[in-house]
Write a protein that holds these residues in place. Structure first.
Motif, short mmCIF file in Angstrom:
data_model
loop_
_atom_site.label_atom_id
_atom_site.label_comp_id
_atom_site.label_asym_id
_atom_site.label_seq_id
_atom_site.Cartn_x
_atom_site.Cartn_y
_atom_site.Cartn_z
N VAL A 320 0.82 -1.23 0.00
CA VAL A 320 0.00 0.00 0.00
C VAL A 320 0.85 1.27 0.00
CG1 VAL A 320 -1.90 -1.14 1.16
CG2 VAL A 320 -0.18 0.06 2.53
N ARG A 448 -1.16 4.85 9.22
CA ARG A 448 -1.32 3.67 8.39
C ARG A 448 -0.48 2.52 8.92
NH1 ARG A 448 -0.92 4.48 2.09
NH2 ARG A 448 1.09 5.39 2.56
N VAL A 486 -13.10 -3.04 11.27
CA VAL A 486 -13.69 -1.85 10.65
C VAL A 486 -15.05 -1.55 11.29
CG1 VAL A 486 -14.63 -0.92 8.52
CG2 VAL A 486 -12.47 -2.16 8.48
N SER A 492 -11.00 3.87 12.48
CA SER A 492 -11.63 5.14 12.13
C SER A 492 -10.67 6.32 12.19
CB SER A 492 -12.81 5.41 13.07
OG SER A 492 -13.78 4.38 12.96
N CYS A 494 -7.26 6.18 11.57
CA CYS A 494 -6.10 6.10 10.68
C CYS A 494 -6.56 6.32 9.24
CB CYS A 494 -5.36 4.77 10.82
SG CYS A 494 -6.23 3.34 10.20
N VAL A 495 -5.60 6.54 8.35
CA VAL A 495 -5.94 6.98 7.00
C VAL A 495 -5.91 5.84 5.99
CG1 VAL A 495 -5.23 9.36 7.35
CG2 VAL A 495 -3.52 7.68 6.67
N LEU A 496 -6.16 4.63 6.44
CA LEU A 496 -6.25 3.51 5.51
C LEU A 496 -7.59 3.58 4.77
CD1 LEU A 496 -4.84 0.57 7.66
CD2 LEU A 496 -3.80 1.51 5.60
N THR A 497 -7.54 3.61 3.45
CA THR A 497 -8.76 3.65 2.65
C THR A 497 -9.29 2.25 2.42
OG1 THR A 497 -7.54 3.51 0.56
CG2 THR A 497 -7.88 5.71 1.49
N LEU A 498 -10.50 2.16 1.84
CA LEU A 498 -11.07 0.85 1.53
C LEU A 498 -10.20 0.12 0.51
CD1 LEU A 498 -14.87 1.72 1.31
CD2 LEU A 498 -13.67 0.53 3.16
N ARG A 499 -9.63 0.85 -0.43
CA ARG A 499 -8.73 0.22 -1.40
C ARG A 499 -7.47 -0.31 -0.70
NH1 ARG A 499 -7.24 3.49 -6.76
NH2 ARG A 499 -9.45 2.99 -7.09
N ASP A 500 -6.95 0.47 0.26
CA ASP A 500 -5.80 0.01 1.02
C ASP A 500 -6.13 -1.27 1.79
OD1 ASP A 500 -4.23 2.11 0.16
OD2 ASP A 500 -4.63 3.36 1.91
N LEU A 501 -7.32 -1.30 2.39
CA LEU A 501 -7.70 -2.48 3.17
C LEU A 501 -7.84 -3.71 2.27
CD1 LEU A 501 -10.33 -0.98 5.64
CD2 LEU A 501 -8.01 -1.76 6.16
#
Length: 573
Positions: A320, A448, A486, A492, A494-501
């Motif tokens: 990521v 992240r 999640v 909530s 941290c800046v991990l996006t759904l794509r990152d997850l």
């Protein structure tokens, strides 16, 4: 307040209700934190930088392109500085919101500008003839890539590119007219080459390589633009070649000196501005650290768990684009708090030895499990670990629920309720279950890297319970755990996006499949000997053997088109 707390601990210790010691906590200095985030301090830094550039250009205008109109030069300097500040504020939010990093960026550009002018003045003063051949050497002595390389290593490639552009613009405003345009071109190319060469630098030799590349770029451009003449048309050919050779060595030498300077400055700058490069992260990943050695000896199960979490989180961070080296180091230390009571954690328990939790209430067991986070922070502060590692230790469980002991407490309460219904227990004696007592204190992961380590910790622990793991089971387990975190709100902050997850899930599955692969069951020695005897008996039976052992003779291998002769038909039998 500190004296009152110490007095209370002393009184409790005298009554035998406290050990008398207080855990160390990790907290930033509130004054330093306020100064680092203050918008007024940020505004003053921007104002000082703009004024510095304007005054600098105005003072040297009579030696530059603006000799006829110094005020115009000062205005040019102000405009360039203001645009730099605006771009920094709008496009580099991560750096612009931290005043400490702004000091590093703006001071680096201002210092680079002053250095370019100082080299020009000093060389002109020593040589005496600003237009002579020796004076041309001053251009090659300018450290074009110094500031971009420092910013790229400490703050990333984006800031390095920004620094390259404005170091070229600002430097060209303080050089003589004949050098300004050439300086801008050479500075841009050398800076970009250096920034790309030190991107994600992990070894100090890469810094040296970046300096050499920048020196080569400066040499080639100076030859292309005629500043260095490799084929001199002078009466004294030897003197001309000597001058060309010295100029070439100067260009390469300055690049190497820049790399050595950056290598030496990095530890000082990292400590002053609380930054950590990948070089330092790799140095911190040494498994011979005192805490990791203790973990190997006193809690070997936790140590192995930490190694696997490190592999999982490093691979996911690489996927990521997060800081993989930081994830690896943080994963090594994330569970050091278990050193205080290693036997209370299942990975360190030996089969056949009584589980200490069997004699404790669920609430007390949860209290011991939860305490390993605070104990870990205490040990980390004591051993002066990197503050970002301490943040991961503190955040890797967030405020999640210790579900096993919470469920166990509910089951015990249900059993007590049945006794109350039968009249065997008093309703007032029923235990009260407060969910807060079964939750970690937090905070939740805020970066992240912290979020990835948190997920890797949960996934690795759950993977140990898989029986006959298959790709489908692994995928289902990873999906359930990550989605559960999640839904619980643990990610909530941290800046991990759904794509990152989604990428992190795929990485976890791939790593676990390689770790939990199955192997062929090899027969034991006695089984192999039994199989050997059975095979011999079968061969004897097929060859007509009885109690006597006869040598086995086989027919030679023949082509597929030729009929094969069986042993019974062979004349040798």
């Amino acid at each position: 307040m500190g004296f009152i707390d110490a007095f209370k601990r002393w009184r409790l210790a005298r009554r035998g209700l406290s050990s008398g010691r207080k855990r160390r906590v990790h907290a930033e200095n509130p004054v330093a934190l306020t100064l680092d985030r203050s918008p007024w301090v940020r505004f003053c830094l921007y104002l000082f930088f703009v004024v510095w550039v304007g005054v600098m250009v105005l003072r040297v205008a009579h030696h530059t392109y603006f000799a006829e109109n110094p005020m115009m030069g000062g205005l040019f300097g102000l405009v360039v500085a203001v645009t730099g500040v605006a771009i920094l504020q709008m496009n580099y939010e991560a750096a612009s919101l931290r005043n400490g990093r702004l000091v590093l960026i703006l001071a680096g550009l201002a210092g680079h500008m002053a250095m370019v002018r100082a080299i020009s003045v000093i060389v002109d003063h020593l040589v005496g003839d600003p237009t002579g051949a020796d004076s041309q050497m001053k251009f090659l002595l300018i450290p074009f890539a110094l500031t971009p390389m420092v910013h790229a290593v400490l703050l990333g490639r984006g800031i390095g590119i920004f620094s390259t552009m404005y170091a070229a613009l600002l430097g060209s405003l303080v050089l003589p007219e004949r050098d300004a345009t050439l300086y801008m071109a050479v500075s841009l190319v050398c800076g970009l080459v250096a920034v790309q060469a030190v991107h994600r630098v992990r070894k100090r030799v890469q810094l040296l390589r970046g300096g050499v590349y920048a020196g080569l770029a400066a040499l080639l451009l100076c030859v292309a633009f005629g500043r260095i003449d490799l084929m001199p048309e002078m009466n004294d050919k030897f003197e001309g070649l000597k001058q060309a050779g010295l100029s070439s060595l100067a260009a390469l030498g300055v690049g190497i000196v820049i790399a050595l300077l950056v290598s030496g400055m990095l530890p000082v700058l990292e400590g002053a501005f609380h930054l950590t490069t990948d070089i330092s992260w790799l140095e911190l990943s040494d498994l011979n650290h005192k805490l990791l050695r203790r973990l190997q000896l006193e809690a070997p199960g936790t140590f192995h768990h930490s190694l696997v979490v490190a592999s999982l989180s490093e691979a996911a961070a690489e996927a990521v684009g997060a800081n993989a080296a930081m994830c690896r180091v943080s994963a090594y230390f994330h569970d050091i708090g278990k050193l205080s009571k290693p036997e209370y954690f299942i990975e360190n328990q030996v089969e056949g030895v009584e589980n200490p939790h069997d004699t404790l209430t669920p609430t007390m067991s949860a209290l011991i499990i939860i305490a390993h986070v605070k104990d870990g922070v205490d040990l980390a502060v004591k051993h002066k670990l990197n503050p970002r590692v301490i943040d991961v230790i503190q955040e890797h469980h967030g405020d999640s629920l210790v579900s096993y002991f919470h469920r166990r407490a509910q089951e015990q309460k249900k059993a007590e309720l049945e006794k109350v219904e039968k009249g065997l227990e008093n309703p007032e004696d029923l235990p009260k279950i407060d969910e807060k007592n079964f939750r970690y204190p937090g905070p939740r992961p805020r970066t992240r890297e912290s979020g990835i380590v948190s997920l890797a910790d949960a996934v690795e622990s759950a993977s140990r319970s898989l029986r006959k793991p298959t790709p489908a089971k692994i995928r289902s387990m990873v999906e359930d755990l990550v989605d559960g975190r999640v839904c619980d709100g643990q990610l909530s902050d941290c800046v991990l996006t759904l794509r990152d997850l989604a990428t992190v899930k795929d990485s976890f599955c791939a790593t676990l499949r390689s770790m939990l692969h199955t192997r062929i069951d090899y027969p034991k020695d006695d089984e192999r000997s039994t199989i050997g005897r059975k095979s011999s008996s079968d061969l004897e039976r097929r060859h007509g053997g009885g109690t006597k052992t006869q040598p086995l003779k086989t027919a030679p291998i023949q082509p597929a088109a030729t009929p094969v002769v069986t042993p019974r038909q062979s004349p040798a039998n």
